[in-house]
Design an enzyme around this catalytic site. Structure first.
Site, PDB file in Angstrom:
ATOM      1  N   GLY A  46      10.687  12.779  18.484  1.00  0.00           N
ATOM      2  CA  GLY A  46      11.999  13.077  17.915  1.00  0.00           C
ATOM      3  C   GLY A  46      12.378  12.189  16.749  1.00  0.00           C
ATOM      4  O   GLY A  46      13.442  12.341  16.158  1.00  0.00           O
ATOM      5  N   HIS A  71       4.946   1.804  -7.317  1.00  0.00           N
ATOM      6  CA  HIS A  71       4.778   3.205  -7.710  1.00  0.00           C
ATOM      7  C   HIS A  71       5.617   4.109  -6.828  1.00  0.00           C
ATOM      8  O   HIS A  71       6.231   3.644  -5.863  1.00  0.00           O
ATOM      9  CB  HIS A  71       3.304   3.618  -7.686  1.00  0.00           C
ATOM     10  CG  HIS A  71       2.675   3.576  -6.331  1.00  0.00           C
ATOM     11  ND1 HIS A  71       2.303   2.405  -5.717  1.00  0.00           N
ATOM     12  CD2 HIS A  71       2.366   4.572  -5.460  1.00  0.00           C
ATOM     13  CE1 HIS A  71       1.777   2.675  -4.531  1.00  0.00           C
ATOM     14  NE2 HIS A  71       1.812   3.975  -4.351  1.00  0.00           N
ATOM     15  N   ASP A  75       5.595   5.883   0.784  1.00  0.00           N
ATOM     16  CA  ASP A  75       5.314   4.671   1.560  1.00  0.00           C
ATOM     17  C   ASP A  75       5.602   3.406   0.750  1.00  0.00           C
ATOM     18  O   ASP A  75       5.375   2.296   1.238  1.00  0.00           O
ATOM     19  CB  ASP A  75       3.872   4.676   2.113  1.00  0.00           C
ATOM     20  CG  ASP A  75       2.824   4.900   1.039  1.00  0.00           C
ATOM     21  OD1 ASP A  75       3.157   5.478  -0.012  1.00  0.00           O
ATOM     22  OD2 ASP A  75       1.666   4.488   1.244  1.00  0.00           O
ATOM     23  N   HIS A  76       6.143   3.604  -0.466  1.00  0.00           N
ATOM     24  CA  HIS A  76       6.558   2.449  -1.280  1.00  0.00           C
ATOM     25  C   HIS A  76       8.017   2.523  -1.692  1.00  0.00           C
ATOM     26  O   HIS A  76       8.618   1.496  -1.974  1.00  0.00           O
ATOM     27  CB  HIS A  76       5.649   2.316  -2.509  1.00  0.00           C
ATOM     28  CG  HIS A  76       4.234   1.970  -2.145  1.00  0.00           C
ATOM     29  ND1 HIS A  76       3.719   0.712  -2.252  1.00  0.00           N
ATOM     30  CD2 HIS A  76       3.247   2.723  -1.595  1.00  0.00           C
ATOM     31  CE1 HIS A  76       2.469   0.692  -1.817  1.00  0.00           C
ATOM     32  NE2 HIS A  76       2.156   1.909  -1.414  1.00  0.00           N
ATOM     33  N   HIS A 138      -4.241   5.385  -9.785  1.00  0.00           N
ATOM     34  CA  HIS A 138      -4.027   5.790  -8.390  1.00  0.00           C
ATOM     35  C   HIS A 138      -3.821   7.296  -8.427  1.00  0.00           C
ATOM     36  O   HIS A 138      -4.209   7.947  -9.407  1.00  0.00           O
ATOM     37  CB  HIS A 138      -2.815   4.994  -7.869  1.00  0.00           C
ATOM     38  CG  HIS A 138      -2.440   5.252  -6.434  1.00  0.00           C
ATOM     39  ND1 HIS A 138      -3.356   5.319  -5.432  1.00  0.00           N
ATOM     40  CD2 HIS A 138      -1.216   5.436  -5.852  1.00  0.00           C
ATOM     41  CE1 HIS A 138      -2.711   5.544  -4.287  1.00  0.00           C
ATOM     42  NE2 HIS A 138      -1.421   5.623  -4.519  1.00  0.00           N
ATOM     43  N   ASP A 160      -1.355  -0.059  -5.038  1.00  0.00           N
ATOM     44  CA  ASP A 160      -2.329   0.950  -4.597  1.00  0.00           C
ATOM     45  C   ASP A 160      -3.208   1.253  -5.793  1.00  0.00           C
ATOM     46  O   ASP A 160      -2.692   1.594  -6.863  1.00  0.00           O
ATOM     47  CB  ASP A 160      -1.615   2.232  -4.163  1.00  0.00           C
ATOM     48  CG  ASP A 160      -1.064   2.144  -2.750  1.00  0.00           C
ATOM     49  OD1 ASP A 160      -1.061   1.034  -2.182  1.00  0.00           O
ATOM     50  OD2 ASP A 160      -0.639   3.182  -2.208  1.00  0.00           O
ATOM     51  N   ASP A 192      -5.295  -3.728  -1.739  1.00  0.00           N
ATOM     52  CA  ASP A 192      -5.178  -2.449  -1.030  1.00  0.00           C
ATOM     53  C   ASP A 192      -6.412  -2.170  -0.158  1.00  0.00           C
ATOM     54  O   ASP A 192      -7.516  -2.033  -0.664  1.00  0.00           O
ATOM     55  CB  ASP A 192      -5.010  -1.367  -2.105  1.00  0.00           C
ATOM     56  CG  ASP A 192      -4.991   0.057  -1.575  1.00  0.00           C
ATOM     57  OD1 ASP A 192      -4.892   0.246  -0.349  1.00  0.00           O
ATOM     58  OD2 ASP A 192      -5.067   0.988  -2.404  1.00  0.00           O
ATOM     59  N   SER A 363      -9.654  10.743  -2.978  1.00  0.00           N
ATOM     60  CA  SER A 363      -8.659   9.758  -2.596  1.00  0.00           C
ATOM     61  C   SER A 363      -8.124   9.038  -3.825  1.00  0.00           C
ATOM     62  O   SER A 363      -8.790   8.966  -4.858  1.00  0.00           O
ATOM     63  CB  SER A 363      -9.305   8.768  -1.638  1.00  0.00           C
ATOM     64  OG  SER A 363      -8.449   7.662  -1.439  1.00  0.00           O
ATOM     65  N   GLY A 364      -6.948   8.479  -3.703  1.00  0.00           N
ATOM     66  CA  GLY A 364      -6.375   7.653  -4.765  1.00  0.00           C
ATOM     67  C   GLY A 364      -6.631   6.177  -4.550  1.00  0.00           C
ATOM     68  O   GLY A 364      -6.113   5.349  -5.299  1.00  0.00           O
ATOM     69  N   HIS A 365      -7.414   5.861  -3.507  1.00  0.00           N
ATOM     70  CA  HIS A 365      -7.606   4.445  -3.155  1.00  0.00           C
ATOM     71  C   HIS A 365      -9.055   4.015  -3.366  1.00  0.00           C
ATOM     72  O   HIS A 365      -9.990   4.790  -3.175  1.00  0.00           O
ATOM     73  CB  HIS A 365      -7.228   4.212  -1.688  1.00  0.00           C
ATOM     74  CG  HIS A 365      -5.791   4.513  -1.402  1.00  0.00           C
ATOM     75  ND1 HIS A 365      -4.799   3.578  -1.560  1.00  0.00           N
ATOM     76  CD2 HIS A 365      -5.182   5.642  -0.972  1.00  0.00           C
ATOM     77  CE1 HIS A 365      -3.624   4.124  -1.234  1.00  0.00           C
ATOM     78  NE2 HIS A 365      -3.830   5.382  -0.879  1.00  0.00           N
TER      79      HIS A 365
END
Lengths: 547, 547
Positions: A46, A71, A75-76, A138, A160, A192, A363-365
């Site tokens: 929930g 950026h 998550d930032h 990224h 990142d 990162d 991926s961007g990482h």
């Protein structure tokens, strides 16, 4: 030089993916780097969002000299509106990120903060800290890493990043600056770790361009591409390829529309006006001239792609011959939703292209070899892996060791640990709050583990509430007990069970006792009756009132 | 030859992974192939198991000539105890599978059924059907496929299979028989689609032997390997490698212990008595002589590996230097649990080897090229892909088309579809029950979608029950309303909310009305009060009694 140490406290993002937030503290000065959110895990029932525990900075709000955002990913930036409720410090970030923050704060009805635009190459003085921004590539444009001069030495924060030698926007990670930081002498590198399980190098964003172009060029009719709304570079590529193939483009889904609009306004997404069309208009074109770019690559229940699969999206009905490209990899925990969505798209007769069958996502990482390259460029004395679940941090630490960082100079720490850094020493000295702060409805952090556990119990077997009204003189039943149950058994089967429950109540009441004795006896007896009849253990709550 | 058609009805396993069950019906004769269970998806809240809807065979129980089980995995035998409650037909299966069924039926306290052991090469006459068994390799020994001679023609059922040219038990898929079936003329092939997203060939089980040996040979101390309890071949390999490296072996975890015992008794698992040791005894050896083989490769909360990671497993405490190999791939939906387990193992300082970093698992199912090879060997006129989610079936159908099966002769069907097959035609003619039959506690199939939806609502926001006792003459409150809530807000915050709820109840009661009017008014008013205070929408249930 004083004896004072630099304190570094991750309030999120270490030992977990998401809710990235780092505090740097020296003397009277604090700076905050990023304020992100995390999406709840499947058993956080929930819960809408999870954000960092911000008590540490709230208690020191007047000493926070600035909030730096590397950026524009959730998550930032996703916890910024919550942070601003207790900390009114100025925000510093790049132009596109600022645009995305503006939209977010408006949505959250958070009062206009003091936001300042910076650019790679700029230097910012905030109390004891001097922060230089450098460009990193990224999966969203306008990302930066940080070179933070502190009284104890230079701290480099990677942001990142990946080393993309052919990024879609042409803007590469600034190798020259990284090499210079290495020469200048870096005390600590924080880097990162998201992809530190992956060996080798992460492919360039342009690598998948060719694959996607192959699919779109061959598509006999409409093409629908789902990807992350924040992946502006991917949207740019898909639009470019579509144009090349003689197609027009429409973006579909609220967050996709918002991000595309702001990115175009600010010049980070270049699609000519005669190519980007509204959804209603593009639907009038022949299907072989249409590309739709939409949300839903994670199987989110209310997203455009999922509703197309269900046949619940009125504006776009899938037909045989449609080509659907899902250009993303499921985030762990989303696999079931993604698979269900893929199956529904196949049921509609669409030709579906996704990561299991063609590599239509990168991926961007950074992968291991890029992570090592950064360590070699920067040549830090100390190393702390950031942004990753625990095993990611451990793998990254192993890479650092391979790159010659002394093992005792590498610290694997988790959210809430307090690190003290001096010119010659690094040490975890304390552990402060690291609990998950749950956002649920209007509540922020008001939900404890107990409520989540109750929700878990309710999810498994439901509940039974029994209201027993007794005559306060005779202690006999004043009326039939009132029984309420949900999530336990089908309505068609309840009558028989509830009869047994009532009988059990009668015999407990006959034995008599105080209200609390009765309550205890009823809880046990009713639990037994229900378990014997169903094999299930709902939450049983007797309420005894004497009237 | 009559005009009658063969009916084939999948009661599970088509359009889904798990609960495999197929019915073949001709005239008065039915046979059933497999009776498996499916583990619930993450949003099937509180459900223990999902089994096929067996009404069709229960209604025709006296005409079922036999139940054939292709191998001993849960998705093929797990619903047998439920099936035997309505259908008392004889069971036919191989020796090891029989051993595993015996254990299962004993656990389920199902009365001893009529179980008959067959071997590859045997032929069995059941009513209108003549069934020949042929060996296939998979991830458990003693698997068979079926060549079913029916009045309309030959139907070949692949079972779960791969083409492993170097299986651990040395027993390969019977190519000769498959080629013979092709020559004889196969009307219909039904084949395993589980891995039809994977191009190429599935690696041999022995391929990973070398990788695992490398890890175990280098391990400085104790080795702990987690894998599926049913993967007897994997257990054999790990035991063989451990012996080679001078280690003893213990098996840990209930299902691992049970399966190893039955497989050893029947000669399918060969570990010398002086190598296989009880857990207590092996712990006294030096760590470099110890291999533990345990359950928990899917992150199951009560499994041995997960409890080791949590530090809750008293018999085995992980220490730095332990090597843990997780020799399995997460089943979709389990990723979060698996990742959490890996992180906890890393936190204990173990050296953890898992699929992301080393290929320590291979699938037991054929990839695309093996699926095509089977089609080429058998050369069927008609093709129906089985065992797979919808997209797997579609990919497998594409492969069949590439192998020259006429597109109109390929039928992608789902659980509950009724297929009619004649010598020259194939057609879906009906669709019968396909709902999920949920097993929860002692209840089988007594839970409808409504209960699951209620559990979902309770999981999100909990509930509020308000018990309002009114004076039947004055319609005024007889006492304070009794309020019960769980899963909504923290106990520390309830007092204030409940005060507002009580005020709202008072004002609704003052306005008066019948009991049902009051109930409706209270439901609305209390829902509003709670939403305004918390932003959450619990299930609100007012109960009004007049005394």
């Amino acid at each position: 030089m004083t004896n004072e140490k630099l304190r570094i406290i991750p309030l999120g993002g270490l030992g977990e993916i998401g809710r990235n937030m780092l505090v740097f503290e020296y003397g009277d000065d604090l700076i905050i780097v990023d304020a992100g959110l995390m999406f709840p895990e499947n058993d956080m029932l929930g819960i809408d969002l999870v954000i960092p525990d911000m008590a540490y900075v709230a208690d020191r709000a007047d000493r926070v000299r600035g909030i730096i955002i590397t950026h524009g990913h959730e998550d930032h930036i996703g916890a910024l509106s919550y942070l601003l409720q207790s900390v009114q410090a100025p925000i510093y970030t790049t132009r596109l990120t600022r645009g995305m923050i503006d939209v977010k704060l408006r949505d959250a009805r958070t009062r206009a903060a003091d936001i300042n635009t910076i650019a790679p190459g700029d230097t910012l003085e905030l109390g004891a800290f001097s922060i230089e921004f450098f460009r990193v590539s990224h999966s969203i444009p306008d990302c930066v890493g940080l070179a933070i001069e502190t009284p104890v030495g230079l701290v480099v924060h990677s942001g990142d990043f990946k080393f993309d030698h052919s990024p879609v926007d042409g803007k590469m990670t600034d190798f020259g600056k990284l090499a210079e930081l290495g020469r200048r002498g870096t005390l600590l590198l924080m880097s990162d770790s998201t992809n530190s399980e992956s060996s080798g190098y992460t492919a360039s964003e342009q690598h998948i361009g060719g694959l996607i172009e192959g699919v779109i060029a061959d598509a006999p009719a409409r093409v629908i591409v789902a990807t992350f709304a924040s992946n502006i570079s991917r949207v740019q590529q898909i639009a470019d390829i579509s144009m090349k193939c003689g197609r027009k483009v429409a973006v579909v889904g609220r967050s996709m529309v918002n991000n595309a609009r702001i990115a175009r306004e600010l010049g980070y997404l270049n699609i000519p006006d005669d190519v980007l069309m509204p959804l209603e208009a593009i639907q009038k074109l022949p299907p072989e001239q249409v590309t739709l770019i939409c949300t839903g690559s994670q199987g989110e229940p209310t997203s455009a792609l999922v509703r197309m699969g269900n046949g619940e999206y009125r504006s776009v009905s899938l037909v045989e011959g449609d080509t659907v490209i899902v250009s993303a990899t499921p985030i762990p925990g989303n696999e079931e939703y993604v698979n269900r969505t893929l199956d529904n798209l196949f049921r509609k007769g669409a030709n579906v292209i996704y990561d299991e069958v063609l590599d239509v996502h990168v991926s961007g990482h950074a992968s291991q070899e890029e992570q090592k390259m950064l360590i070699h460029l920067v040549q830090p004395k100390f190393f702390v892996p950031i942004h990753g679940e625990y095993r990611h941090l451990v793998w990254h630490a192993k890479s650092a060791e391979q790159c010659g960082v002394e093992p005792e100079n590498i610290v694997v720490m988790e959210t809430g640990d307090v690190l003290e850094l001096g010119p010659d020493d690094i040490e975890i000295v304390d552990h402060i709050a690291d609990g998950h702060v749950f956002v649920d409805g209007r509540g922020v952090g008001d939900l404890g583990q107990e409520v989540i556990q109750d929700r878990g119990a309710l999810a498994r077997n439901g509940f039974l509430v029994a209201l027993v009204s007794l005559d306060k003189y005779t202690n006999g039943l004043l009326a039939e007990p009132q029984l309420v149950t949900r999530g336990l058994i089908d309505e068609s089967d309840t009558a028989e069970l509830l009869d047994q429950v009532k009988q059990s109540i009668s015999s407990v009441v006959e034995r008599g006792g105080t209200r609390s004795e009765l309550r205890d006896a009823l809880e046990k007896a009713l639990g037994r009756v229900v378990y014997r009849a169903t094999g299930r253990r709902p939450i049983v709550i007797p309420v005894v009132q004497k009237l």
